[in-house]
Motif scaffolding. Structure first.
Motif, PDB file in Angstrom:
ATOM      1  N   ASN A  91       0.426  -0.861   0.053  1.00 13.14           N
ATOM      2  CA  ASN A  91       0.232   0.116  -0.447  1.00 13.14           C
ATOM      3  C   ASN A  91       1.115   0.866   0.033  1.00 13.14           C
ATOM      4  O   ASN A  91      -0.069   2.312  -0.253  1.00 13.14           O
ATOM      5  CB  ASN A  91      -0.490  -0.306   1.217  1.00 13.14           C
ATOM      6  CG  ASN A  91      -1.916  -0.725   1.527  1.00 13.14           C
ATOM      7  OD1 ASN A  91      -2.702  -0.994  -0.104  1.00 13.14           O
ATOM      8  ND2 ASN A  91      -2.329  -1.921   1.922  1.00 13.14           N
ATOM      9  N   PHE A  92       2.221   1.281   0.849  1.00 14.46           N
ATOM     10  CA  PHE A  92       2.269   2.249   1.149  1.00 14.46           C
ATOM     11  C   PHE A  92       3.358   2.432  -1.105  1.00 14.46           C
ATOM     12  O   PHE A  92       4.122   3.422  -1.640  1.00 14.46           O
ATOM     13  CB  PHE A  92       4.245   2.185   1.323  1.00 14.46           C
ATOM     14  CG  PHE A  92       4.139   2.599   2.650  1.00 14.46           C
ATOM     15  CD1 PHE A  92       3.461   4.199   2.595  1.00 14.46           C
ATOM     16  CD2 PHE A  92       3.729   1.825   3.519  1.00 14.46           C
ATOM     17  CE1 PHE A  92       3.677   4.777   4.219  1.00 14.46           C
ATOM     18  CE2 PHE A  92       3.501   2.470   5.964  1.00 14.46           C
ATOM     19  CZ  PHE A  92       3.052   3.996   5.326  1.00 14.46           C
ATOM     20  N   SER A  93       3.776   1.053  -1.539  1.00 17.91           N
ATOM     21  CA  SER A  93       4.309   1.276  -2.687  1.00 17.91           C
ATOM     22  C   SER A  93       3.390   2.140  -3.751  1.00 17.91           C
ATOM     23  O   SER A  93       3.778   2.538  -4.618  1.00 17.91           O
ATOM     24  CB  SER A  93       5.189  -0.616  -3.408  1.00 17.91           C
ATOM     25  OG  SER A  93       5.571   0.414  -4.681  1.00 17.91           O
ATOM     26  N   LEU A  94       1.897   1.986  -3.852  1.00 24.16           N
ATOM     27  CA  LEU A  94       1.288   1.988  -4.246  1.00 24.16           C
ATOM     28  C   LEU A  94       0.372   3.368  -3.918  1.00 24.16           C
ATOM     29  O   LEU A  94      -0.132   3.599  -4.423  1.00 24.16           O
ATOM     30  CB  LEU A  94       0.108   0.651  -5.081  1.00 24.16           C
ATOM     31  CG  LEU A  94       0.220  -0.398  -5.680  1.00 24.16           C
ATOM     32  CD1 LEU A  94      -0.291  -1.706  -4.930  1.00 24.16           C
ATOM     33  CD2 LEU A  94       1.046  -0.790  -7.125  1.00 24.16           C
ATOM     34  N   GLN A  95       0.187   3.760  -2.959  1.00 27.49           N
ATOM     35  CA  GLN A  95       0.014   4.855  -2.802  1.00 27.49           C
ATOM     36  C   GLN A  95      -1.442   5.281  -2.262  1.00 27.49           C
ATOM     37  O   GLN A  95      -2.734   5.516  -2.891  1.00 27.49           O
ATOM     38  CB  GLN A  95       0.432   6.278  -3.093  1.00 27.49           C
ATOM     39  CG  GLN A  95       2.383   6.343  -3.153  1.00 27.49           C
ATOM     40  CD  GLN A  95       2.060   7.360  -3.704  1.00 27.49           C
ATOM     41  OE1 GLN A  95       2.099   8.704  -4.288  1.00 27.49           O
ATOM     42  NE2 GLN A  95       3.886   7.836  -4.107  1.00 27.49           N
ATOM     43  N   ALA A  96      -1.640   3.686  -1.941  1.00 28.64           N
ATOM     44  CA  ALA A  96      -3.480   2.725  -2.535  1.00 28.64           C
ATOM     45  C   ALA A  96      -4.327   3.164  -0.610  1.00 28.64           C
ATOM     46  O   ALA A  96      -4.969   2.462  -0.276  1.00 28.64           O
ATOM     47  CB  ALA A  96      -2.622   2.261  -2.563  1.00 28.64           C
ATOM     48  N   PHE A  97      -3.682   3.797   0.280  1.00 31.72           N
ATOM     49  CA  PHE A  97      -4.091   3.274   1.644  1.00 31.72           C
ATOM     50  C   PHE A  97      -5.344   3.871   1.774  1.00 31.72           C
ATOM     51  O   PHE A  97      -6.033   5.080   0.831  1.00 31.72           O
ATOM     52  CB  PHE A  97      -3.639   4.002   2.792  1.00 31.72           C
ATOM     53  CG  PHE A  97      -2.240   3.115   3.051  1.00 31.72           C
ATOM     54  CD1 PHE A  97      -2.834   1.836   4.268  1.00 31.72           C
ATOM     55  CD2 PHE A  97      -1.023   3.633   2.915  1.00 31.72           C
ATOM     56  CE1 PHE A  97      -1.976   1.286   4.676  1.00 31.72           C
ATOM     57  CE2 PHE A  97       0.034   2.947   3.450  1.00 31.72           C
ATOM     58  CZ  PHE A  97      -0.073   1.444   4.243  1.00 31.72           C
ATOM     59  N   SER A  98      -6.589   3.818   2.113  1.00 30.33           N
ATOM     60  CA  SER A  98      -8.067   4.398   2.302  1.00 30.33           C
ATOM     61  C   SER A  98      -7.605   5.302   3.358  1.00 30.33           C
ATOM     62  O   SER A  98      -6.816   5.563   4.316  1.00 30.33           O
ATOM     63  CB  SER A  98      -8.339   3.692   2.887  1.00 30.33           C
ATOM     64  OG  SER A  98      -8.728   3.440   3.654  1.00 30.33           O
ATOM     65  N   LEU A  99      -8.228   6.271   3.277  1.00 30.21           N
ATOM     66  CA  LEU A  99      -8.586   7.913   4.292  1.00 30.21           C
ATOM     67  C   LEU A  99      -8.863   7.222   5.813  1.00 30.21           C
ATOM     68  O   LEU A  99      -7.819   7.975   6.915  1.00 30.21           O
ATOM     69  CB  LEU A  99      -9.628   9.333   3.907  1.00 30.21           C
ATOM     70  CG  LEU A  99      -8.685  10.279   2.472  1.00 30.21           C
ATOM     71  CD1 LEU A  99     -10.294  10.772   2.719  1.00 30.21           C
ATOM     72  CD2 LEU A  99      -8.175  10.801   3.309  1.00 30.21           C
ATOM     73  N   ASP A 100      -9.200   6.302   6.619  1.00 30.21           N
ATOM     74  CA  ASP A 100      -9.380   5.695   7.665  1.00 30.21           C
ATOM     75  C   ASP A 100      -7.840   5.104   7.670  1.00 30.21           C
ATOM     76  O   ASP A 100      -7.907   5.144   8.828  1.00 30.21           O
ATOM     77  CB  ASP A 100     -10.967   4.538   7.399  1.00 30.21           C
ATOM     78  CG  ASP A 100     -12.196   4.788   7.079  1.00 30.21           C
ATOM     79  OD1 ASP A 100     -12.109   6.320   7.101  1.00 30.21           O
ATOM     80  OD2 ASP A 100     -13.276   4.540   6.731  1.00 30.21           O
ATOM     81  N   LYS A 101      -7.353   4.102   6.779  1.00 31.22           N
ATOM     82  CA  LYS A 101      -6.619   3.801   7.800  1.00 31.22           C
ATOM     83  C   LYS A 101      -5.072   4.632   7.205  1.00 31.22           C
ATOM     84  O   LYS A 101      -4.136   4.807   8.255  1.00 31.22           O
ATOM     85  CB  LYS A 101      -5.993   3.083   5.800  1.00 31.22           C
ATOM     86  CG  LYS A 101      -6.522   0.913   6.403  1.00 31.22           C
ATOM     87  CD  LYS A 101      -6.375   0.620   7.184  1.00 31.22           C
ATOM     88  CE  LYS A 101      -7.486  -0.995   6.614  1.00 31.22           C
ATOM     89  NZ  LYS A 101      -7.614  -1.792   8.793  1.00 31.22           N
ATOM     90  N   LEU A 102      -5.287   6.358   5.982  1.00 30.55           N
ATOM     91  CA  LEU A 102      -4.299   6.424   6.892  1.00 30.55           C
ATOM     92  C   LEU A 102      -4.211   7.509   8.607  1.00 30.55           C
ATOM     93  O   LEU A 102      -3.892   8.060   9.212  1.00 30.55           O
ATOM     94  CB  LEU A 102      -4.047   8.162   5.337  1.00 30.55           C
ATOM     95  CG  LEU A 102      -4.245   7.436   4.336  1.00 30.55           C
ATOM     96  CD1 LEU A 102      -4.294   9.026   3.077  1.00 30.55           C
ATOM     97  CD2 LEU A 102      -2.358   6.911   4.449  1.00 30.55           C
ATOM     98  N   GLU A 103      -5.587   7.292   8.298  1.00 34.70           N
ATOM     99  CA  GLU A 103      -5.694   8.091   9.341  1.00 34.70           C
ATOM    100  C   GLU A 103      -5.422   7.039  10.808  1.00 34.70           C
ATOM    101  O   GLU A 103      -4.895   8.548  11.769  1.00 34.70           O
ATOM    102  CB  GLU A 103      -6.999   8.364   9.829  1.00 34.70           C
ATOM    103  CG  GLU A 103      -7.534   9.336  10.684  1.00 34.70           C
ATOM    104  CD  GLU A 103      -9.348  10.334  11.106  1.00 34.70           C
ATOM    105  OE1 GLU A 103      -9.850  10.536  11.477  1.00 34.70           O
ATOM    106  OE2 GLU A 103     -10.503   8.881  10.135  1.00 34.70           O
ATOM    107  N   GLN A 104      -5.940   6.087  10.865  1.00 38.79           N
ATOM    108  CA  GLN A 104      -5.131   5.363  11.849  1.00 38.79           C
ATOM    109  C   GLN A 104      -3.774   5.210  11.821  1.00 38.79           C
ATOM    110  O   GLN A 104      -3.385   4.834  12.959  1.00 38.79           O
ATOM    111  CB  GLN A 104      -5.992   3.787  11.370  1.00 38.79           C
ATOM    112  CG  GLN A 104      -7.373   3.202  11.684  1.00 38.79           C
ATOM    113  CD  GLN A 104      -7.776   1.881  11.230  1.00 38.79           C
ATOM    114  OE1 GLN A 104      -7.816   1.540   9.776  1.00 38.79           O
ATOM    115  NE2 GLN A 104      -7.382   0.797  12.302  1.00 38.79           N
ATOM    116  N   ILE A 105      -2.892   5.054  10.681  1.00 44.67           N
ATOM    117  CA  ILE A 105      -1.820   5.763  10.996  1.00 44.67           C
ATOM    118  C   ILE A 105      -1.302   7.010  11.917  1.00 44.67           C
ATOM    119  O   ILE A 105      -0.305   6.727  12.494  1.00 44.67           O
ATOM    120  CB  ILE A 105      -1.208   5.267   9.262  1.00 44.67           C
ATOM    121  CG1 ILE A 105      -1.575   3.876   9.398  1.00 44.67           C
ATOM    122  CG2 ILE A 105       1.189   5.484   9.372  1.00 44.67           C
ATOM    123  CD1 ILE A 105      -0.619   4.100   6.955  1.00 44.67           C
TER     124      ILE A 105
END
Length: 244
Positions: free
Chosen positions: A39-53
């Motif tokens: 997901n980091f390589s493809l820059q494919a995290f959802s906004l929810d996942k980004l918020e969790q991170i």
């Protein structure tokens, strides 16, 4: 660099600064480490996942976006005076290269013949040159952008041509090439543009991988030189055979 790429690069930088590994992040998100890397390589995290991170890093999404903006303002090229000052002191140049590669202060003085007092002076000078922001306990914040390059035709480039590239192409005894390939041909302008674009993509990917490995101990990383060059050129052997 696109805004999305900048956000992801900033997020990875925050993870490194907090010594938060992909494995730890995967456990927190209840996914596999491979999934996190993908997901980091493809820059494919959802906004929810980004918020969790971000929550793992005690950040909000707005904090992340603000940090990304500041990341964009980092130094991508030094002045000629800064380059000259680095070249005037080999140990200062060494320290600059090490901080660019994410070395800790303790690793610098342990690996090289630099004592603690001298190391602090070097770090203070790098702070004055605006390459780093020196923090308490000899920690630092890097102020050099990921796409940093030296001045075309400037002091550092001339030094690289004379002192580095010539020696790089002449390995010492028992030094092996990990990869070596020479390619020549006659290409159209459009083909040349495609090759240049692909080489730039490779350069950016190599820089990202180096940056991602910065949180690994020194003993788990190997010094590697990668030289990419492209210019109009014909071997003198052939050139001398041309008709007048």
């Amino acid at each position: 660099m696109s805004q999305i790429s900048l956000v992801y690069d900033t997020l990875k930088q925050c993870l490194r600064e907090r010594r938060f590994t992909y494995k730890q992040l995967a456990e927190t998100l209840s996914v596999s480490e491979a999934s996190v890397k993908r997901n980091f390589s493809l820059q494919a995290f959802s906004l929810d996942k980004l918020e969790q991170i971000c929550e793992c890093l005690d950040l909000s999404l707005s904090d992340l976006f603000n940090l990304s903006q500041k990341q964009q303002e980092k130094i991508s090229q030094l002045s000629e005076q800064q380059e000259m000052e680095l070249l005037a002191n080999p140990k200062l140049l060494l320290a600059a290269v090490c901080v660019r590669d994410g070395w800790r202060f303790s690793e610098l003085i342990e690996y090289y013949d630099i004592d603690e007092v001298e190391g602090i002076k070097l770090m203070t000078t790098l702070d004055r040159l605006k390459l780093i922001e020196l923090l308490p306990n000899n920690h630092y914040k890097l102020l050099i952008a990921q796409d940093f390059r030296w001045i075309p035709g400037g002091p550092l480039e001339k030094f690289m041509e004379k002192e580095v590239m010539v020696k790089f192409m002449d390995p010492k005894k028992n030094e092996t090439w990990m990869f070596r390939f020479y390619l020549r041909g006659r290409y159209s302008k459009s083909s040349i543009s495609i090759i240049q674009r692909r080489l730039e993509q490779l350069r950016q990917e190599a820089a990202k991988l180096s940056s991602e490995d910065n949180d690994l101990p020194i003993e788990e990383r190997q010094h590697v030189g990668l030289l990419m060059a492209m210019r109009p050129w014909e071997p003198s052997l052939f050139e001398n055979m041309k008709r007048n």
